[in-house]
Design a protein around this motif. Structure first.
Motif, short mmCIF file in Angstrom:
data_model
loop_
_atom_site.label_atom_id
_atom_site.label_comp_id
_atom_site.label_asym_id
_atom_site.label_seq_id
_atom_site.Cartn_x
_atom_site.Cartn_y
_atom_site.Cartn_z
N UNK A 62 0.85 -1.18 0.00
CA UNK A 62 0.00 0.00 0.00
C UNK A 62 0.89 1.24 0.00
N UNK A 63 0.58 2.22 -0.83
CA UNK A 63 1.39 3.43 -0.88
C UNK A 63 1.24 4.25 0.41
N UNK A 64 2.22 5.09 0.63
CA UNK A 64 2.18 5.99 1.78
C UNK A 64 1.25 7.15 1.45
N UNK A 65 0.32 7.44 2.36
CA UNK A 65 -0.56 8.60 2.21
C UNK A 65 0.14 9.78 2.87
N UNK A 66 0.10 10.94 2.20
CA UNK A 66 0.82 12.12 2.69
C UNK A 66 -0.11 13.31 2.69
N UNK A 67 0.02 14.12 3.73
CA UNK A 67 -0.72 15.39 3.80
C UNK A 67 0.22 16.42 4.41
N UNK A 68 0.34 17.59 3.76
CA UNK A 68 1.18 18.68 4.27
C UNK A 68 0.35 19.94 4.40
N UNK A 69 0.69 20.71 5.42
CA UNK A 69 0.10 22.04 5.54
C UNK A 69 1.09 22.95 6.25
N UNK A 70 0.94 24.25 6.04
CA UNK A 70 1.89 25.22 6.57
C UNK A 70 1.17 26.20 7.48
N UNK A 71 1.82 26.51 8.60
CA UNK A 71 1.32 27.53 9.54
C UNK A 71 2.24 28.74 9.47
N UNK A 72 1.69 29.89 9.81
CA UNK A 72 2.50 31.11 9.85
C UNK A 72 3.52 31.03 10.99
N UNK A 73 3.21 30.26 12.03
CA UNK A 73 4.13 30.11 13.15
C UNK A 73 3.70 30.85 14.40
#
Length: 163
Positions: free
Chosen positions: A1-12
């Motif tokens: 099974x492939x790796x599921x990926x999710x990315x998101x960015x915060x201002x910090x």
């Protein structure tokens, strides 16, 4: 099974941490991982600690990446401060300083590494997988639908509810 990926960015900023924590848990749920409350609490706490440390001690934007393979979730947090994370030595009445120790207790593995002009801190959490009884029930239902040798197949629908 492939790796599921999710990315998101915060201002910090610190006010983003509760939303980021919710995004992490909600994303894992959308991947149909069978989560019990203990695992949800572990994911929530590990994500919160890693993201809070990046926001408080890091610099600039914070990138959160989630990697899911059956039975595993990696929460990866990238910030702009190249300094190594420091394990605190909190006293009983201190309100902070326990985060990395908690991550170490809840995660199967965790580490950090330099990355560009900053650092990447990650933790791997063991996730529940579908129960063998459920998989066996699915296989029995599928094999029951296969036509017997020499028999004419009768059309049946397959409905399975998994709790």
């Amino acid at each position: 099974m492939p790796t599921l990926v999710h990315r998101f960015v915060l201002a910090g900023t610190e006010r983003e941490v509760p939303l980021a924590r919710r995004i992490v848990v909600d994303k894992v749920r959308t991947w149909s991982v069978p989560l019990d409350e203990e695992t949800v609490d572990a994911i929530r706490l590990v994500a919160s600690e890693l993201i809070t440390n990046a926001v408080v001690h890091g610099e600039g934007p914070v990138t959160i990446a989630l990697y899911h393979r059956p039975g595993r979730l990696v929460i990866d947090v990238l910030d702009g401060n190249p300094s190594a994370p420091q394990m605190g030595c909190a006293q009983a009445d201190d309100e902070s300083g326990r985060g990395l120790a908690l991550v170490g207790l809840l995660a199967a593995r965790c580490a950090w590494e330099p990355s560009g002009h900053g650092k990447r801190v990650w933790a791997e959490i063991v996730l529940p997988t579908a129960a063998p009884a459920i998989r066996a029930a699915v296989l029995r239902r599928l094999f029951a639908l296969r036509p017997k040798r020499g028999a004419v197949a009768e059309s049946k629908s397959l409905t399975l509810a998994v709790a």
